[in-house]
Design an enzyme around this catalytic site. Structure first.
Site, short mmCIF file in Angstrom:
data_model
loop_
_atom_site.label_atom_id
_atom_site.label_comp_id
_atom_site.label_asym_id
_atom_site.label_seq_id
_atom_site.Cartn_x
_atom_site.Cartn_y
_atom_site.Cartn_z
CG LEU A 89 -2.05 -1.04 1.21
CD1 LEU A 89 -2.87 -0.93 2.49
CD2 LEU A 89 -2.95 -0.91 -0.01
NE ARG A 90 4.54 0.49 -3.61
CZ ARG A 90 5.26 -0.61 -3.68
NH1 ARG A 90 5.85 -1.11 -2.62
NH2 ARG A 90 5.41 -1.23 -4.83
CE LYS B 153 7.31 -11.34 1.71
NZ LYS B 153 6.71 -10.44 0.75
CG HIS C 291 10.55 -11.96 -2.14
ND1 HIS C 291 9.75 -11.09 -2.86
CD2 HIS C 291 11.50 -12.40 -3.02
CE1 HIS C 291 10.21 -11.00 -4.11
NE2 HIS C 291 11.28 -11.77 -4.22
CG ASP D 258 3.77 -9.06 -5.24
OD1 ASP D 258 3.89 -8.12 -4.42
OD2 ASP D 258 4.72 -9.49 -5.92
CG HIS E 24 6.83 0.70 -8.20
ND1 HIS E 24 7.67 1.05 -7.17
CD2 HIS E 24 6.73 -0.64 -8.16
CE1 HIS E 24 8.07 -0.06 -6.54
NE2 HIS E 24 7.51 -1.10 -7.12
CB ALA F 197 10.59 -5.15 -9.33
C1 NCD Z 1 7.15 -5.51 -4.63
C2 NCD Z 1 7.15 -4.02 -4.32
O1 NCD Z 1 7.18 -3.23 -5.26
O2 NCD Z 1 7.07 -3.66 -3.16
N1 NCD Z 1 7.63 -5.69 -5.97
C3 NCD Z 1 7.44 -6.75 -6.78
O3 NCD Z 1 8.00 -6.75 -7.88
N2 NCD Z 1 6.67 -7.76 -6.44
C4 NCD Z 1 7.96 -6.26 -3.61
C5 NCD Z 1 7.76 -7.74 -3.66
O4 NCD Z 1 6.73 -8.27 -3.22
O5 NCD Z 1 8.66 -8.43 -4.16
ZN ZN Z 2 5.06 -8.26 -2.76
#
Ligand code: NCD
Ligand code: ZN
Length: 332
Positions: free
Chosen positions: A16-17, A95, A132, A240, A244, A256
């Protein structure tokens, strides 16, 4: 017009940032989900009771109908009193991020065995260990497979520990989850269920399909599809969804993460319908995950309608999964 009633789903892996965007992302996911497992990879990470509580309150004030299931980020310095206070405030999982494998994991674990004392306390106290599973410093497509022995070690050494192999992306991971005891489950994302490397780099570079773990081969996707559509309780949904902003994805060193939250249920219904597996969908999104986490199954419901809509090209400055595409199921 055909409609479909489903239990209001749980999403067992959501980012959720922070800052202003948090409210936007929390409201987006709350349109389709009742409960979400909130990932702790903020900066700084969620590793103290105060930060977890503040984060939870920020989510609740943005989306009061959403039930956030909180997590903490594992590091070797956590004490039993840290874990006890997490427990007292209802945190459900820790986690594990290996250092450097994904977004905001620079502060992750670099010495696997250093966390064993924390893992042992987690086992005794009934926390879920969410992982992860990618081995750093290995060729990118092999990172997940290379991590599997570590999960096997944990499952053996801590037989009561519930372990979630997050976002399985390979046939090897699916096989490993199937072979390990019932204390080990796996989450499946919409993007690994529907896409392969082809969708990332096949005809053009598509940065909005770049995520960790990276999309893999058609044979991997087949194994993941089989796991999801077979109705095996070891596999349940975790999106997931990882937003971004557009400029962080469309650049020379792109982040990512795939923003799938706005399209999750319409795509899941489409995929399960395509495989004649709609009867398996309720358990996948609102049954097996709750059971594994020891939570009551939801009594709330959500309805979809077969009415096409076009996914916006940009939502809160983020290019969502399936941007510009037409989806045939909508939320009522
Ligand atoms: C996730 C993120 O942006 O926080 N990125 C992703 O590519 N899945 C982190 C994660 O869950 O690996
Ligand atoms: Zn993730």
């Amino acid at each position: 017009m055909s409609t479909l009633k489903l239990p209001l789903p749980d999403d067992f892996h959501v980012h959720l940032r922070q800052g202003d965007a948090l409210a936007d992302y929390a409201r987006d996911i709350a349109c389709q989900f009742g409960r979400i497992l909130v990932m702790p990879n903020t900066v700084p990470a969620l590793s103290t009771t105060e930060s977890i509580l503040n984060y939870k309150n920020a989510i609740l004030s943005a989306a009061p109908n959403l039930e956030p299931l909180m997590t903490f980020k594992i590091h070797s310095g956590l004490t039993s009193s840290d874990l006890e206070s997490f427990k007292a405030m209802g945190v459900v999982a820790g986690k594990y991020y290996p250092a450097g494998v994904t977004t905001n994991s620079e502060d992750g674990v670099s010495d696997f065995e250093s966390i064993f004392p924390v893992v042992s306390m987690m086992e005794k106290m009934g926390f879920v260990f969410s992982v992860h599973a990618e081995e750093p410093n290995v060729f990118c497509l092999d990172r997940e497979t290379a991590f599997i022995p570590k999960i096997k070690t944990l499952a053996q050494k801590f037989p009561k520990l519930r372990i979630v192999f997050e976002h399985v992306s390979t046939a090897a991971a699916v096989k490993a989850v199937l072979e390990m005891p019932s204390t080990v489950a796996g989450t499946i994302t919409v993007h690994h269920l529907t896409m392969t490397l082809e969708d990332l780099i096949g005809d053009a570079l598509r940065p909005h399909h770049f995520c960790k773990p990276i999309l893999k081969l058609p044979s991997d996707r087949e194994a993941i599809r089989k796991a999801a559509f077979s109705g095996n309780p070891k596999f349940f949904f975790g999106s997931d969804s990882a937003p971004h902003k557009q400029e962080k994805k469309e650049c020379a060193y792109g982040a990512a993460g795939i923003y799938s939250a706005p399209v999750l249920l319409p795509i899941l219904v489409r995929e399960f319908e395509k495989e004649n597996a709609l009867d398996k969908l309720p358990n996948f999104i609102a049954g097996y995950g709750a059971d594994f986490y020891g939570l009551p199954r939801t009594t709330r419901e959500i309805q979809l309608v077969k009415k096409s809509w076009t996914v916006p090209n940009l939502i809160h400055g983020v290019v969502p999964l399936a941007a510009g595409k037409t989806l045939e199921w909508s939320l009522l």
